[in-house]
Every structure is written in structure tokens, then in C-alpha cells.
Design a protein around this motif. Structure first.
Motif, short mmCIF file in Angstrom:
data_model
loop_
_atom_site.label_atom_id
_atom_site.label_comp_id
_atom_site.label_asym_id
_atom_site.label_seq_id
_atom_site.Cartn_x
_atom_site.Cartn_y
_atom_site.Cartn_z
N LYS A 57 1.03 -1.43 0.14
CA LYS A 57 -0.32 -0.26 -0.32
C LYS A 57 1.14 1.12 0.33
O LYS A 57 1.99 1.47 0.96
CB LYS A 57 -0.74 -0.04 1.06
CG LYS A 57 -1.84 1.00 0.97
CD LYS A 57 -2.54 1.17 2.96
CE LYS A 57 -3.50 2.51 2.19
NZ LYS A 57 -4.65 2.30 4.38
N VAL A 58 0.76 1.53 -0.80
CA VAL A 58 1.08 3.12 -1.43
C VAL A 58 0.61 4.46 -1.82
O VAL A 58 -0.38 4.60 -2.00
CB VAL A 58 3.42 3.05 -2.02
CG1 VAL A 58 3.69 1.37 -1.62
CG2 VAL A 58 2.27 2.48 -3.69
N TYR A 59 1.21 5.76 -1.55
CA TYR A 59 0.50 6.55 -1.96
C TYR A 59 0.66 7.31 -3.70
O TYR A 59 1.78 7.28 -4.15
CB TYR A 59 1.06 8.11 -0.97
CG TYR A 59 0.28 9.57 -1.27
CD1 TYR A 59 -1.05 9.34 -0.18
CD2 TYR A 59 0.51 9.86 -1.87
CE1 TYR A 59 -1.46 10.11 -0.16
CE2 TYR A 59 -0.51 10.91 -2.22
CZ TYR A 59 -1.51 11.47 -1.24
OH TYR A 59 -1.65 12.44 -0.73
N GLY A 60 -0.24 7.28 -4.14
CA GLY A 60 -0.61 7.38 -5.68
C GLY A 60 -0.37 8.74 -6.15
O GLY A 60 -1.42 9.64 -5.26
N ASN A 96 4.98 15.46 -0.63
CA ASN A 96 4.21 14.37 -0.29
C ASN A 96 4.82 12.84 -0.35
O ASN A 96 6.17 12.99 -0.87
CB ASN A 96 2.93 14.27 -1.77
CG ASN A 96 3.92 13.89 -3.17
OD1 ASN A 96 4.38 12.98 -2.81
ND2 ASN A 96 3.80 14.24 -3.84
N PRO A 97 4.63 12.09 -0.02
CA PRO A 97 4.74 10.57 0.18
C PRO A 97 4.97 9.26 -1.00
O PRO A 97 4.45 8.49 -0.48
CB PRO A 97 4.28 9.84 1.70
CG PRO A 97 2.43 10.52 1.33
CD PRO A 97 3.06 11.95 0.48
N ALA A 98 4.85 10.67 -1.88
CA ALA A 98 3.66 8.89 -2.66
C ALA A 98 5.12 8.08 -3.12
O ALA A 98 6.07 8.17 -3.44
CB ALA A 98 4.60 10.26 -4.37
N ASP A 149 -8.61 12.80 -6.59
CA ASP A 149 -7.57 13.47 -6.25
C ASP A 149 -5.91 12.84 -5.50
O ASP A 149 -6.54 10.82 -5.41
CB ASP A 149 -8.04 14.13 -4.34
CG ASP A 149 -6.93 15.18 -3.77
OD1 ASP A 149 -5.78 15.11 -4.53
OD2 ASP A 149 -7.41 15.48 -2.59
N ASN A 150 -4.80 12.68 -5.04
CA ASN A 150 -3.88 11.53 -4.93
C ASN A 150 -4.61 10.82 -3.66
O ASN A 150 -5.45 11.26 -3.21
CB ASN A 150 -2.41 12.52 -4.37
CG ASN A 150 -2.22 13.08 -5.66
OD1 ASN A 150 -2.75 13.24 -6.36
ND2 ASN A 150 -1.82 14.41 -5.71
N GLY A 151 -3.69 9.72 -3.23
CA GLY A 151 -3.85 9.00 -2.41
C GLY A 151 -3.77 7.13 -2.08
O GLY A 151 -2.53 7.22 -3.42
N TYR A 152 -4.05 7.09 -1.31
CA TYR A 152 -3.25 5.28 -1.39
C TYR A 152 -3.22 4.29 -2.11
O TYR A 152 -4.82 4.45 -2.18
CB TYR A 152 -3.28 4.82 0.72
CG TYR A 152 -1.82 6.13 0.96
CD1 TYR A 152 -1.29 4.81 1.46
CD2 TYR A 152 -2.33 7.05 1.72
CE1 TYR A 152 0.33 5.89 1.43
CE2 TYR A 152 -1.28 7.47 2.64
CZ TYR A 152 -0.70 7.12 2.74
OH TYR A 152 0.53 7.44 3.45
N VAL A 153 -3.08 3.63 -2.11
CA VAL A 153 -3.96 2.57 -3.40
C VAL A 153 -2.81 1.27 -3.17
O VAL A 153 -2.27 1.58 -2.29
CB VAL A 153 -2.98 2.62 -5.09
CG1 VAL A 153 -3.95 4.67 -5.49
CG2 VAL A 153 -2.14 3.22 -5.51
N ASN A 154 -3.10 -0.28 -3.40
CA ASN A 154 -2.81 -1.09 -3.43
C ASN A 154 -1.91 -1.52 -4.31
O ASN A 154 -2.84 -1.79 -5.58
CB ASN A 154 -3.50 -2.69 -3.03
CG ASN A 154 -3.81 -1.96 -1.41
OD1 ASN A 154 -3.59 -1.32 -0.54
ND2 ASN A 154 -5.25 -2.39 -1.40
N THR A 212 -7.81 0.83 -2.24
CA THR A 212 -7.41 -0.07 -1.42
C THR A 212 -9.04 -0.33 -0.98
O THR A 212 -8.74 -1.51 -0.14
CB THR A 212 -7.61 1.29 -0.31
OG1 THR A 212 -8.72 2.23 0.49
CG2 THR A 212 -6.18 1.82 -0.73
N ASP A 213 -10.01 -0.20 -1.19
CA ASP A 213 -10.87 -0.98 -1.01
C ASP A 213 -11.74 -2.05 -2.81
O ASP A 213 -11.98 -3.09 -2.33
CB ASP A 213 -12.43 -0.05 -0.94
CG ASP A 213 -12.75 0.60 -2.39
OD1 ASP A 213 -12.31 0.49 -3.25
OD2 ASP A 213 -13.72 0.85 -2.41
#
Length: 405
Positions: free
Chosen positions: A179-182, A291-293, A310-315, A228-229
């Protein structure tokens, strides 16, 4: 069988300023003459990026060319060599270079080895042991300059092979998922690290390391990116380097990770810098991380494949780190729908981009579909609840390459 383009990147040798002859990773035991060859530096084509080989000397075609708006100084380019069949199987390729490298310039050499019809090891610095013994390799030569107008010049690259004790060999495994920030890539009109011209609603991804960059027009290294869902996913080729770092292959264990070996496997340096103050909150170029990308998503992946606003976490699943039969998505150009079952009316779970290399877990029979490779009722499961028609997958076989589900 997919046609492999003239390609190969090189990342290991950083030559000192001046006229230099340097050896990239001298082998522990000398390679025989039968295992040596010389790189063709004069043949430059559409697979190469901002280089010229006029007169047999490789240099930057435009010493003030910037791939994208993010590159604000200096220049870069790469020559991708043709796949080379080895005289004998080996697991290491060394490179001896003759080059002029003025202050602020460098030349790097990377190698990868073929492990299957569509499969390769990651790009590895010349002189470093590959993670498999292989019968053919490709080499990539990269040129860099920190100052507009100043260019390195490579006159000769002599390559040789040998075999060293195998360390961190490839093994049958499930591909890693983290899981990382995209972040959204954007940059329409710019050029990716492999020479692709970025278009509106494009479909590729970017990681902060050159180890996983697919040659132009291929998806040898492909990622499955999911919300992530798990509601939407896209299978997309890796064509770019970034965000932030350029040598942070964070999906690899510390034993082979290029930099930041003290970080946990799966944790991007940018994430550690931004959230934990790691490395003084700087990336490997000294920039303050904003940002933590750990992945950049082309606009088509971001908006169309995942439906993100919007930018956010993805698996992210780094498909090339796993094993099993594979196929390459081959369409007229647009991505294809990934369905929840083997039916053209089943729910759409996401997209699989053209050129994406997907792992085929098993197959089922379902609706008959006419695609690029004929008409068939075979559907391949390429992920959890993810099905695509076999008629759009190039597998190198007319029969199923995976077992019945």
C-alpha cells in the motif's frame, strides 16, 4: 511470441571527468573471449531517447533537452541495445567503457536477462549478478549531464559475461503487494524515461527506480494498481521514473535494494522522508519531499481506470516480482475492460492497458469473443475476480497456458 525491440539500459558506471577507460564491475573470474562482444553505438532508432551515434560515438543529441517540466536543468538520454544471445548461459555481464565525461556528466550501464517468453530479470547494474542464469541479455546505456550544453561521449563499450555464485536467485513466488501513496502524473506532451510521448488520458505508471522501466512499446514490467477497497483496478506498464527518487526500488528486499537499505521492504523513501523525517526529509537529489508518493499514475490510470479524483493511497502489485504463465494485452490501442466473470455483460472491475504483461492464474469458459487473436470462449483470470478474454492476450500459444480454474 512478442517481438523484443532493440533495447537495454545501463546503470552502474559513473565515469570520472575527462577522457576515461573504465571497467563496470570486473568479474571475479575472467570471461572467455567467446563470451565477449562490442556494443553497436551507431544505430539509433525510435526506441532510443535523445542520443546520437554519428561517427560511432554515442552522445546526447540535444544537450539542453528536458524530458518533462520536472527536469529543469541538464539533459539525459539512453541507447537500448538489441537482445544478445550468449555463447553460454551466464548470470553476470560486465562492461568496459571508453568515454569522455566532463565534470557534471556520467555514463551508466544496466543489463537484464530473459527468463521466459515475456519475462525478464529487472535491470541490473553491469557487473552485478543477475537473479537468474540466462541465455540472452539486453543492455541499456544511459548518459546524464547536470548542465545544459555539456555532454558525455562514449567511444566504445566492450561487454563480457561470466557466472558467479548465485545470490538472491529468482524463485517461484507470489508477486509483492504494498500500500503506497499515488499521485497523478499529468505532464501531457512530455516524454517518459523510455521515450513515450505522454498523451491525454494515458495509461502507464511510474516508480522511483530505473530497474523496472519497460522498453518503449512493451509492458515487460507491469503493475496492478487498485483502490484500497478493491473496487477498481488497472493493469498498466511501467514507462517512467519517479516520483521523487530515481534509485529507490523499495519493493525489493534490502539485499538487492539499490539505496535506503535500512528502510523496511515496501516502504518508499519519499514516504519515510515525508512522514518520519527520514534522510532529513530529502530525496536522493536533496529536494525536500512534499508528499509520500511511491507511484505516479498517468491520467488515464488515475481518472479512467481507478476513478480517482485526488491523490491517495492505492494497493500496488509489482507483477514482475512473481512467477507463473503470462500474457501481453494486445488491443488496437485503448485499454480493455477487466470483468468480474467470463461474460461481456459482467461488472467492469477496471482496465488492462495495451502492452500490459499480466499473470494468468487459470482459465474458464464463458461468452464467445472475437478479438485480436481470433474467436474463443476462453477467458483468463488475471487477478482476484478479474477476467479478460484470451483473444486479447499474446501468450505465445494457441492453447491455454494456465490450468482450468
Amino acid at each position: 511470441m512478442i517481438r523484443i525491440r532493440k533495447t537495454g539500459r545501463v546503470t552502474a558506471v559513473v565515469l570520472a571527468a575527462g577522457a576515461v577507460t573504465a571497467l563496470a564491475g570486473a568479474p571475479a573470474q575472467a570471461a572467455t573471449a567467446a563470451n565477449g562482444w562490442t556494443a553497436d553505438l551507431s544505430t539509433v532508432d525510435g526506441d532510443d531517447v535523445n542520443v546520437t551515434g554519428a561517427g560511432g560515438t554515442l552522445t546526447l543529441a540535444d544537450a539542453a533537452w528536458h524530458r518533462t517540466a520536472r527536469v529543469f536543468a541538464g539533459s539525459e538520454g539512453s541507447l537500448l541495445l538489441a537482445e544478445h544471445a550468449l555463447a553460454a548461459p551466464a548470470n553476470r555481464v560486465s562492461a568496459a567503457l571508453s568515454a569522455d565525461t566532463p565534470k557534471g556528466t556520467s555514463v551508466e550501464v544496466d543489463v537484464r536477462g530473459r527468463t521466459g517468453v515475456n519475462d525478464w530479470t529487472e535491470w541490473t547494474p553491469a557487473g552485478t549478478t543477475l537473479r537468474a542464469t540466462v541465455g540472452s541479455v539486453q543492455v541499456r546505456i544511459s548518459l546524464h549531464s547536470d548542465t545544459d550544453g555539456v555532454r558525455p561521449a562514449v567511444r566504445n563499450v566492450a561487454l563480457s559475461t561470466d557466472s558467479a555464485p548465485q545470490v538472491n536467485a529468482l524463485a517461484a513466488t507470489t508477486a509483492s503487494t504494498y500500500k503506497v501513496y499515488g499521485t497523478r502524473e499529468g505532464l501531457v506532451g512530455g516524454t517518459t524515461a523510455n521515450g513515450h510521448k505522454i498523451v491525454s488520458h494515458d495509461h502507464f505508471v511510474s516508480f522511483p527506480s530505473g530497474k523496472s522501466v519497460s522498453p518503449k512499446g512493451t509492458g515487460n514490467y507491469t503493475a496492478r494498481v487498485c483502490r484500497t477497497d478493491g473496487s477498481k483496478c488497472e493493469y498498466a506498464p511501467v514507462w517512467e521514473i519517479g516520483p521523487w527518487n530515481e534509485r529507490d526500488d523499495y519493493w525489493n528486499p534490502a539485499s538487492v535494494r539499490s539505496e535506503f537499505k535500512d528502510l523496511p521492504q515496501g516502504k518508499p523513501e519519499a514516504q519515510a522522508a515525508y512522514l518520519d523525517g527520514y534522510n532529513g526529509k530529502k530525496d536522493d537529489s536533496g529536494r525536500t519531499v512534499q508528499n509520500p508518493a511511491g507511484i505516479d499514475l498517468a491520467d488515464g490510470v488515475f481518472w479512467d481506470g481507478l476513478g480517482m479524483s485526488d491523490n491517495g493511497y492505492v494497493n500496488v502489485t509489482y507483477l514482475w516480482t512473481g512467477s507463473g504463465p503470462t500474457g501481453v494485452v494486445s488491443t488496437a490501442g485503448d485499454p480493455m475492460n477487466v470483468r468480474a466473470s467470463a461474460s461481456t455483460s459482467a461488472a467492469i472491475k477496471g482496465l488492462a492497458a495495451n502492452y500490459a504483461k499480466v499473470t494468468i492464474e487459470c482459465y474458464v469458459t464463458g461468452d464467445s469473443v472475437t478479438g485480436k487473436f481470433g474467436t474463443s470462449n476462453i477467458w483468463d483470470r488475471i487477478g482476484p475476480g478479474h477476467y479478460v478474454s484470451d483473444t486479447y492476450l499474446q501468450t505465445g500459444s494457441d492453447s491455454p497456458v494456465a490450468p482450468l480454474c
